[in-house]
Design a protein around this motif. Structure first.
Motif, PDB file in Angstrom:
ATOM      1  N   THR A  46      41.638  19.298   9.517  1.00 46.68           N
ATOM      2  CA  THR A  46      42.822  19.175   9.521  1.00 46.68           C
ATOM      3  C   THR A  46      43.789  19.999  10.288  1.00 46.68           C
ATOM      4  O   THR A  46      44.880  19.838  10.748  1.00 46.68           O
ATOM      5  N   ARG A  47      43.174  21.574  10.283  1.00 47.76           N
ATOM      6  CA  ARG A  47      43.758  22.442  11.078  1.00 47.76           C
ATOM      7  C   ARG A  47      43.828  21.823  12.518  1.00 47.76           C
ATOM      8  O   ARG A  47      44.775  21.975  13.345  1.00 47.76           O
ATOM      9  N   THR A  48      42.781  21.238  13.033  1.00 51.50           N
ATOM     10  CA  THR A  48      42.637  20.878  14.425  1.00 51.50           C
ATOM     11  C   THR A  48      43.753  19.705  14.608  1.00 51.50           C
ATOM     12  O   THR A  48      44.482  19.652  15.621  1.00 51.50           O
ATOM     13  N   ILE A  49      44.042  18.911  13.687  1.00 50.80           N
ATOM     14  CA  ILE A  49      44.713  17.702  13.824  1.00 50.80           C
ATOM     15  C   ILE A  49      46.384  18.258  13.847  1.00 50.80           C
ATOM     16  O   ILE A  49      46.923  17.748  14.738  1.00 50.80           O
ATOM     17  N   ILE A  50      46.507  18.946  13.080  1.00 53.93           N
ATOM     18  CA  ILE A  50      47.696  19.556  12.909  1.00 53.93           C
ATOM     19  C   ILE A  50      48.214  20.688  14.291  1.00 53.93           C
ATOM     20  O   ILE A  50      49.198  20.345  14.792  1.00 53.93           O
ATOM     21  N   GLN A  51      47.230  21.201  14.674  1.00 54.20           N
ATOM     22  CA  GLN A  51      47.429  21.903  16.026  1.00 54.20           C
ATOM     23  C   GLN A  51      47.643  21.090  17.195  1.00 54.20           C
ATOM     24  O   GLN A  51      48.378  21.284  17.923  1.00 54.20           O
ATOM     25  N   ASP A  52      46.977  19.952  17.283  1.00 54.74           N
ATOM     26  CA  ASP A  52      47.127  18.903  18.373  1.00 54.74           C
ATOM     27  C   ASP A  52      48.455  18.532  18.251  1.00 54.74           C
ATOM     28  O   ASP A  52      49.250  18.204  19.448  1.00 54.74           O
ATOM     29  N   HIS A  53      48.918  18.013  17.008  1.00 50.93           N
ATOM     30  CA  HIS A  53      50.311  17.440  17.031  1.00 50.93           C
ATOM     31  C   HIS A  53      51.322  18.447  17.612  1.00 50.93           C
ATOM     32  O   HIS A  53      52.198  18.055  17.938  1.00 50.93           O
ATOM     33  N   LEU A  54      51.307  19.674  16.868  1.00 52.95           N
ATOM     34  CA  LEU A  54      52.278  20.748  17.305  1.00 52.95           C
ATOM     35  C   LEU A  54      52.346  21.087  18.815  1.00 52.95           C
ATOM     36  O   LEU A  54      53.300  21.237  19.502  1.00 52.95           O
ATOM     37  N   LEU A  55      51.278  20.803  19.305  1.00 52.23           N
ATOM     38  CA  LEU A  55      51.177  21.327  20.837  1.00 52.23           C
ATOM     39  C   LEU A  55      51.536  20.159  21.547  1.00 52.23           C
ATOM     40  O   LEU A  55      52.282  20.387  22.777  1.00 52.23           O
ATOM     41  N   GLN A  56      51.353  18.871  21.100  1.00 56.22           N
ATOM     42  CA  GLN A  56      52.162  17.752  21.933  1.00 56.22           C
ATOM     43  C   GLN A  56      53.653  17.806  21.984  1.00 56.22           C
ATOM     44  O   GLN A  56      54.143  17.710  22.765  1.00 56.22           O
ATOM     45  N   VAL A  57      54.122  18.214  20.529  1.00 56.93           N
ATOM     46  CA  VAL A  57      55.480  18.360  20.376  1.00 56.93           C
ATOM     47  C   VAL A  57      56.288  19.295  21.243  1.00 56.93           C
ATOM     48  O   VAL A  57      57.268  19.271  21.818  1.00 56.93           O
TER      49      VAL A  57
ATOM     50  N   THR B  77      54.150   7.677  22.428  1.00 60.68           N
ATOM     51  CA  THR B  77      53.741   8.965  21.356  1.00 60.68           C
ATOM     52  C   THR B  77      53.109   8.025  20.237  1.00 60.68           C
ATOM     53  O   THR B  77      53.468   7.094  19.880  1.00 60.68           O
ATOM     54  N   ASN B  78      51.785   8.645  19.730  1.00 56.79           N
ATOM     55  CA  ASN B  78      51.224   7.872  18.698  1.00 56.79           C
ATOM     56  C   ASN B  78      51.552   8.319  17.248  1.00 56.79           C
ATOM     57  O   ASN B  78      50.729   8.152  16.406  1.00 56.79           O
ATOM     58  N   PHE B  79      52.694   9.232  17.086  1.00 59.51           N
ATOM     59  CA  PHE B  79      52.960   9.880  15.764  1.00 59.51           C
ATOM     60  C   PHE B  79      54.386   9.711  15.729  1.00 59.51           C
ATOM     61  O   PHE B  79      55.331   9.469  16.876  1.00 59.51           O
ATOM     62  N   SER B  80      55.147   9.828  14.698  1.00 56.74           N
ATOM     63  CA  SER B  80      56.486   9.729  14.335  1.00 56.74           C
ATOM     64  C   SER B  80      57.153  11.091  14.842  1.00 56.74           C
ATOM     65  O   SER B  80      56.895  12.067  14.237  1.00 56.74           O
ATOM     66  N   SER B  81      57.949  11.055  16.010  1.00 55.54           N
ATOM     67  CA  SER B  81      58.521  12.259  16.280  1.00 55.54           C
ATOM     68  C   SER B  81      59.775  11.801  17.136  1.00 55.54           C
ATOM     69  O   SER B  81      60.171  10.760  17.612  1.00 55.54           O
ATOM     70  N   ASP B  82      60.625  12.808  17.512  1.00 54.99           N
ATOM     71  CA  ASP B  82      61.725  12.555  18.442  1.00 54.99           C
ATOM     72  C   ASP B  82      61.767  13.682  19.382  1.00 54.99           C
ATOM     73  O   ASP B  82      61.232  14.747  19.235  1.00 54.99           O
ATOM     74  N   VAL B  83      62.704  13.314  20.451  1.00 53.15           N
ATOM     75  CA  VAL B  83      63.039  14.592  21.502  1.00 53.15           C
ATOM     76  C   VAL B  83      64.539  14.369  21.727  1.00 53.15           C
ATOM     77  O   VAL B  83      65.179  13.359  21.595  1.00 53.15           O
ATOM     78  N   HIS B  84      65.134  15.585  21.671  1.00 55.64           N
ATOM     79  CA  HIS B  84      66.501  15.627  21.513  1.00 55.64           C
ATOM     80  C   HIS B  84      67.196  16.695  22.168  1.00 55.64           C
ATOM     81  O   HIS B  84      66.428  17.738  22.532  1.00 55.64           O
ATOM     82  N   PHE B  85      68.402  16.530  22.584  1.00 57.08           N
ATOM     83  CA  PHE B  85      69.227  17.667  23.423  1.00 57.08           C
ATOM     84  C   PHE B  85      70.535  17.837  22.615  1.00 57.08           C
ATOM     85  O   PHE B  85      71.304  16.775  22.217  1.00 57.08           O
ATOM     86  N   THR B  86      71.012  19.176  22.139  1.00 58.70           N
ATOM     87  CA  THR B  86      72.225  19.548  21.696  1.00 58.70           C
ATOM     88  C   THR B  86      72.984  20.311  22.736  1.00 58.70           C
ATOM     89  O   THR B  86      72.610  21.351  23.082  1.00 58.70           O
ATOM     90  N   SER B  87      74.238  19.841  23.041  1.00 58.17           N
ATOM     91  CA  SER B  87      74.757  20.436  24.061  1.00 58.17           C
ATOM     92  C   SER B  87      75.834  21.386  23.563  1.00 58.17           C
ATOM     93  O   SER B  87      75.921  21.544  22.206  1.00 58.17           O
ATOM     94  N   THR B  88      76.376  22.402  24.395  1.00 60.36           N
ATOM     95  CA  THR B  88      77.321  23.463  23.811  1.00 60.36           C
ATOM     96  C   THR B  88      78.549  22.849  23.251  1.00 60.36           C
ATOM     97  O   THR B  88      79.194  23.328  22.356  1.00 60.36           O
ATOM     98  N   ALA B  89      78.730  21.648  23.610  1.00 58.39           N
ATOM     99  CA  ALA B  89      79.948  20.821  23.137  1.00 58.39           C
ATOM    100  C   ALA B  89      79.859  20.186  21.517  1.00 58.39           C
ATOM    101  O   ALA B  89      80.682  19.580  20.854  1.00 58.39           O
ATOM    102  N   GLY B  90      78.544  20.278  21.213  1.00 56.09           N
ATOM    103  CA  GLY B  90      78.052  20.052  20.035  1.00 56.09           C
ATOM    104  C   GLY B  90      77.488  18.509  19.845  1.00 56.09           C
ATOM    105  O   GLY B  90      77.138  17.964  18.853  1.00 56.09           O
ATOM    106  N   GLY B  91      77.041  17.870  20.979  1.00 55.23           N
ATOM    107  CA  GLY B  91      76.680  16.420  21.091  1.00 55.23           C
ATOM    108  C   GLY B  91      74.911  16.498  20.686  1.00 55.23           C
ATOM    109  O   GLY B  91      74.373  17.304  21.220  1.00 55.23           O
ATOM    110  N   LEU B  92      74.724  15.726  20.153  1.00 56.06           N
ATOM    111  CA  LEU B  92      73.039  15.398  19.925  1.00 56.06           C
ATOM    112  C   LEU B  92      72.794  14.206  20.772  1.00 56.06           C
ATOM    113  O   LEU B  92      73.339  13.010  20.671  1.00 56.06           O
ATOM    114  N   TYR B  93      71.915  14.313  21.501  1.00 57.20           N
ATOM    115  CA  TYR B  93      71.354  13.104  22.213  1.00 57.20           C
ATOM    116  C   TYR B  93      69.798  13.216  22.365  1.00 57.20           C
ATOM    117  O   TYR B  93      69.219  14.166  22.388  1.00 57.20           O
ATOM    118  N   GLY B  94      69.338  11.813  22.144  1.00 57.81           N
ATOM    119  CA  GLY B  94      68.002  11.779  22.034  1.00 57.81           C
ATOM    120  C   GLY B  94      67.275  10.583  21.529  1.00 57.81           C
ATOM    121  O   GLY B  94      68.122   9.596  21.193  1.00 57.81           O
TER     122      GLY B  94
END
Length: 259
Positions: free
Chosen positions: A65-76, A110-127
């Motif tokens: 389980t530790r290995t699986i968690i570590q693998d997902h965290l490293l991918q993110v 990706t083979n797991f539920s996740s997102d990628v996002h960017f928050t600008s200094t103007a407050g905008g969320l993109y992803g």
């Protein structure tokens, strides 16, 4: 001499009656002791079985389980660090909304539920968010830097928005992942504690994004849904739905999976 009639020797009769009562009471006590002994031995064996199962679980399942968690965290973390490098190298367009296709290319496979996002200094969320196990299930966040209008869209398998979920005025610079990053330190990054969202538990990795001149552009990050932990444990233990698990590690904090 005449044969004794009933009623003779009353003391002896009372003694016989008392003896019978005593023997009956002793039998009850003996049965109770025997039942308790049988229960205790069974209970002791159950405790041994539970202890053996716990030791087996700890020795075999937890390291996996530790290995699986570590693998997902490293991918993110890798997804976010690639974005950080792309900002620094000047590989992304100046307008935040213009690099949404780049983010979709990152998240679509990706083979797991996740997102990628960017928050600008103007407050905008993109992803983009991708729900694992649902082919073509994508969500997009976009922002109008002029009006401050944040929007969320349902997208097709190519990342094209197909229907508007909601739109409202928002400023994501007040979000936990944005505030946790030290803007003065280009090497600053953060893993948030686990938090509930949408009926699941999540964790977020975030770091600052800087342009080639070293100017802070915003915060880039990724969210990871933790239901993969429960899915993994259920598959290893051959359990059906309805089970909950907690993985606790004093060195790395607490990670919990719910189902």
């Amino acid at each position: 001499p005449a044969k004794p009639t009933s009623g003779a020797y009353p003391g002896a009769m009372r003694a016989m009656l008392s003896l019978r009562v005593l023997l009956a009471g002793f039998s009850v006590v003996l049965i109770a002791i025997s039942s308790f002994a049988a229960w205790y031995l069974t209970y002791s064996e159950t405790l041994k079985t539970i202890d053996n199962m716990g030791q087996s679980f700890q020795a075999q399942i937890l390291p996996l389980t530790r290995t699986i968690i570590q693998d997902h965290l490293l991918q993110v973390e890798a997804l976010v660090q690639i974005n950080k490098f792309s900002f620094r190298a000047g590989l992304l367009p100046a307008a935040p909304g213009a690099f949404l296709p780049y983010m979709f290319a990152q998240i679509r496979n990706t083979n797991f539920s996740s997102d990628v996002h960017f928050t600008s200094t103007a407050g905008g969320l993109y992803g983009y968010f991708h729900e694992a196990g649902s082919q073509g299930s994508f969500t997009m966040w976009d922002f109008d830097e002029t009006t401050g209008n944040q929007s969320q869209w349902v997208c097709d398998e190519l990342g094209n928005p197909t229907s508007l979920t909601w739109a409202r005025i928002e400023n994501s610079t007040t979000s936990v992942w944005y505030l946790a990053v030290d803007q003065s330190d280009p090497q600053s990054f953060v893993w948030t504690p686990t938090y509930p969202w949408g009926g699941q538990l999540w964790v977020t990795f975030a770091t600052g994004a800087y342009d080639p001149s070293g100017v802070f552009r915003g915060v880039t990050g990724a969210d990871l849904e933790l239901n993969f932990i429960t899915d993994f444990l259920s598959s290893q233990l051959n359990l059906g739905p309805g089970y909950s698990f907690a993985i606790i590690d004093g060195s790395y904090g607490t990670v919990v999976a719910l189902q």
